[in-house]
Design an enzyme around this catalytic site. Structure first.
Site, mmCIF file in Angstrom:
data_model
loop_
_atom_site.group_PDB
_atom_site.id
_atom_site.type_symbol
_atom_site.label_atom_id
_atom_site.label_comp_id
_atom_site.label_asym_id
_atom_site.label_seq_id
_atom_site.Cartn_x
_atom_site.Cartn_y
_atom_site.Cartn_z
ATOM 1 N N ASP A 104 0.904 -1.507 -0.154
ATOM 2 C CA ASP A 104 0.423 0.160 0.235
ATOM 3 C C ASP A 104 0.719 0.830 -0.105
ATOM 4 O O ASP A 104 2.049 0.998 0.718
ATOM 5 C CB ASP A 104 -0.625 0.179 1.367
ATOM 6 C CG ASP A 104 -2.045 -1.417 1.344
ATOM 7 O OD1 ASP A 104 -2.030 -2.136 0.292
ATOM 8 O OD2 ASP A 104 -2.482 -1.521 2.422
HETATM 9 N N1 URA Z 1 -0.896 -6.122 4.055
HETATM 10 C C1 URA Z 1 -2.000 -4.257 4.007
HETATM 11 O O1 URA Z 1 -3.056 -4.530 4.251
HETATM 12 N N2 URA Z 1 -0.545 -3.527 3.432
HETATM 13 C C2 URA Z 1 0.613 -3.681 2.685
HETATM 14 O O2 URA Z 1 0.715 -3.068 1.834
HETATM 15 C C3 URA Z 1 0.701 -5.263 2.498
HETATM 16 C C4 URA Z 1 -0.208 -6.058 3.070
#
Ligand code: URA
Length: 236
Positions: A104
Site C-alpha cells: 500500500d
Molecule cells: N497488507 C496490507 O494491508 N497492506 C500492505 O501493504 C501489505 C499487506
C-alpha cells in the site's frame, strides 16, 4: 547476437530512437571502436559496449531491493505520483521494470523490483507458499485468540477467506508491535485481517520475502541490486 540499438535500449534508459542517435553521433563503442551502425550485430556475452566511455552492463534480468518509504506508489508508472521504480538510480532504469508484489502507499519496507516475470510469478503465486513477513503497530492489544484465528484462516469482513497466517507479539503494550507471516497478498490484507479482530494497523512494514530479509543498512528510499545468492534465497 543482437542489434546494437536494441541491446542499448534494453540495457539502458535510452529509447530506441535515442540509442540510434547516440550510435550515429559516434558516442557508442563496441570493444573500444566507435560503431555508427545501429543495425550492427553484437554478442553481449563477449563484447563490451560503452556509451560516452561508460560500459553498459549486460544482465538478462535485474533484481533490486528497495526500502520503500510511505507515500510512494508501488506500481511501475503513474502520471501524477512518484512510484517505487522512480526511486531507482537514473542509470538503472530500463524497460519492463515492475515491483514484484504490491505494498500500500502508506506501507514501508521491502520491495523487489525486477523485469523477470517468471521470478515475480514464482514468489507471488499463493501456490508456491513463499512467506512474506511484516511488522505492524496496532492501535490496541489484539484479542488473545488472534493467533489461533489467523492460523485457522480468518474470514474478512466481506466474507473473503484467508489462507492460514502466523502472528506473534514482538512488543507488548497499549500499541503493540506484532509480526505477521502471510503466503498470499490480498488487497489491504493485513489491515483487513486485523480489522476482522477489531484492531487498526497504524504502521506497517514488510521485513522479509521468502528467506531474504530487508537490508536494514538501506535507508528509506534507498535500493541496491541483489546478488544471485540473495535472489535465490527469496524463493527458497
Ligand atoms: N497488507 C496490507 O494491508 N497492506 C500492505 O501493504 C501489505 C499487506
Amino acid at each position: 547476437m543482437e542489434r546494437l540499438d536494441k541491446f542499448l535500449c534494453s540495457q539502458s534508459n535510452l529509447t530506441r530512437s535515442e540509442a540510434g542517435r547516440a550510435i550515429r553521433s559516434g558516442r557508442v563503442t563496441v570493444d573500444g571502436a566507435v560503431c555508427r551502425q545501429a543495425a550492427q550485430k553484437i554478442n553481449p556475452d563477449t563484447q563490451t559496449v560503452a556509451v560516452d566511455g561508460k560500459a553498459v552492463g549486460y544482465a538478462e534480468f535485474v533484481y533490486w531491493m528497495l526500502n520503500k518509504p510511505a507515500g510512494i506508489l508501488c506500481v511501475s508508472r503513474d502520471p501524477k505520483a512518484p512510484t517505487v521504480v522512480d526511486l531507482l538510480p537514473p542509470d538503472a532504469r530500463r524497460k519492463g521494470l515492475f515491483p514484484a508484489g504490491r505494498l500500500d502507499k502508506d506501507t514501508h519496507g521491502m520491495v523487489l523490483i525486477t523485469d523477470d516475470g517468471d521470478f515475480a510469478h514464482r514468489i507471488l503465486s499463493p501456490r508456491h507458499h513463499i512467506p512474506k513477513t511484516y511488522h505492524a503497530r496496532l492501535d490496541k492489544p489484539m484479542p488473545p485468540d488472534t493467533p489461533q484465528r489467523f492460523a485457522a484462516g480468518i474470514t474478512l469482513g466481506d466474507g473473503e477467506e484467508c489462507k492460514p497466517a502466523q502472528v506473534r507479539l514482538l512488543e507488548e503494550g497499549e500499541a503493540p508491535l506484532v509480526e505477521i507471516v502471510l503466503v498470499e497478498g490480498k488487497y489491504h490484507q493485513i489491515k483487513r485481517m486485523f480489522a476482522a479482530v477489531g484492531c487498526h494497523v497504524d504502521w506497517l512494514k514488510r521485513v522479509k520475502m521468502g528467506g531474504l530479509s530487508l537490508d536494514e543498512s538501506l535507508a528509506e528510499g534507498e535500493c541496491r541490486l541483489l546478488t544471485s545468492a540473495e535472489k535465490d534465497r527469496v524463493s527458497s
